[in-house]
Design a protein around this motif. Structure first.
Motif, PDB file in Angstrom:
ATOM      1  N   MET A 171       0.804  -1.227  -0.240  1.00  0.00           N
ATOM      2  CA  MET A 171       0.053  -0.027  -0.066  1.00  0.00           C
ATOM      3  C   MET A 171       0.850   1.294  -0.085  1.00  0.00           C
ATOM      4  N   LYS A 172       1.869   1.359   0.919  1.00  0.00           N
ATOM      5  CA  LYS A 172       2.766   2.242   0.847  1.00  0.00           C
ATOM      6  C   LYS A 172       3.400   2.780  -0.424  1.00  0.00           C
ATOM      7  N   GLN A 173       4.035   1.404  -1.138  1.00  0.00           N
ATOM      8  CA  GLN A 173       4.498   1.483  -2.416  1.00  0.00           C
ATOM      9  C   GLN A 173       3.498   2.183  -3.375  1.00  0.00           C
ATOM     10  N   ALA A 174       2.174   1.754  -3.250  1.00  0.00           N
ATOM     11  CA  ALA A 174       1.127   2.193  -4.169  1.00  0.00           C
ATOM     12  C   ALA A 174       0.875   3.900  -4.056  1.00  0.00           C
ATOM     13  N   GLU A 175       0.861   4.272  -2.764  1.00  0.00           N
ATOM     14  CA  GLU A 175       1.072   5.743  -2.510  1.00  0.00           C
ATOM     15  C   GLU A 175       2.270   6.483  -3.146  1.00  0.00           C
ATOM     16  N   LYS A 176       3.255   6.081  -3.092  1.00  0.00           N
ATOM     17  CA  LYS A 176       4.611   6.363  -3.522  1.00  0.00           C
ATOM     18  C   LYS A 176       4.559   6.677  -5.041  1.00  0.00           C
ATOM     19  N   PHE A 177       4.067   5.758  -5.735  1.00  0.00           N
ATOM     20  CA  PHE A 177       3.746   5.796  -7.244  1.00  0.00           C
ATOM     21  C   PHE A 177       2.436   6.079  -7.785  1.00  0.00           C
ATOM     22  N   LYS A 178       1.526   6.657  -6.876  1.00  0.00           N
ATOM     23  CA  LYS A 178       0.186   7.181  -7.128  1.00  0.00           C
ATOM     24  C   LYS A 178      -0.696   6.097  -7.773  1.00  0.00           C
TER      25      LYS A 178
END
Length: 271
Positions: A90-97
């Protein structure tokens, strides 16, 4: 159809699991593994895929299909490392929008001694806190069975969709009956009291939309998959256009208002 009848459909051995849904709707799914702390928990699968012009992150609880597969995936009951893997993605998804789509299908988090020793409760609580503040759209899909904090740990989203014959509850009707009546055989009675069906939860504003599935995902998967695809496409178009600040405020208000009851006093009703 009673609430317990719906529960039996949600638990049907031939009902589609998350992996099957992902294979059908997200054929280019690339799975990512591990929590970077302990091990890879196979009861939660996650990765990257494309859908209708959007690159998305998928996170799903997987129960398994046959006996061997169910044991491999721990019957869809995640350990803390599963929830930490989910949060890492999820944090990765947030980082890459990237928008996040989660699929709930679990009787609950695994209650074993090892899981508790490795911080099961903390992992669930941390996911709840972090998901509330993720600056990217989150769509939650209750696929079959959503049980307790084990389900809610990937269930905080901007939109919560629920399949017509799925159930979503604070604990199983059998557990409820054992606590309240000291008799697990009264589970059908408990199921009615618990308001676990999609229709009940929509009326209580716990979920946002019901995904029609006809006779059920165990009999005709195409109806439910087609409906799910339409719902996801619609929600992605709306949510990806919302500014992050507005998205977070709406998400907070959505969950803050759950369970709110307004009553008129005697004085108010006479004026």
């Amino acid at each position: 159809m009673t609430a317990y009848d719906q529960l039996k459909i949600a638990r049907h051995p031939k009902r589609l699991t998350s992996r099957s849904v992902i294979k059908k709707l997200f054929p280019d799914f690339l799975e990512l593994h591990g929590d970077r702390q302990f091990k890879d928990d196979l009861s939660i699968i996650g990765g990257i895929a494309s859908f209708k012009g959007h690159t998305v992150t998928l996170i799903a609880q997987e129960k398994g299909i046959d006996t061997e597969d169910k044991i491999k995936h721990n019957f869809g009951m995640p350990h803390p490392e599963g929830y930490r893997k989910a949060l890492r993605l999820m944090k990765q998804a947030e980082k890459f929008k990237r928008p996040i789509i989660t699929f709930i299908d679990t009787p609950g988090a695994y209650p074993g001694v090892g899981a508790e020793a490795r911080g099961q409760a903390q992992a669930i609580a941390n996911n709840l806190k972090e998901m509330m503040g993720l600056k990217t759209p989150i769509i939650v899909v209750v696929l079959s069975e959503g049980g307790s904090g084990g389900a809610l740990a990937i269930g905080v989203g901007d939109v919560v969709l629920m399949f017509e014959h799925a159930i979503y509850s604070v604990l199983s009707p059998e557990g409820f009956a054992s606590i309240l009546y000291k008799d697990a055989t009264r589970a059908p009675e408990a199921a009615e009291l618990m308001k676990i069906t999609a229709k009940d939860l929509k009326a209580l504003q716990i979920i946002d939309e019901i995904i029609k599935e006809g006779p059920g995902l165990h009999e005709n998967q195409e109806i439910g998959l087609s409906q799910l695809s339409q719902h996801l496409e619609k929600q992605l178009e709306v949510l990806t256009k919302k500014p992050a600040k507005r998205l977070l405020m709406s998400r907070y208000e959505k969950f803050r208002n759950m369970g709110t009851v307004l009553e008129r006093t005697t004085h108010e009703s006479t004026n």
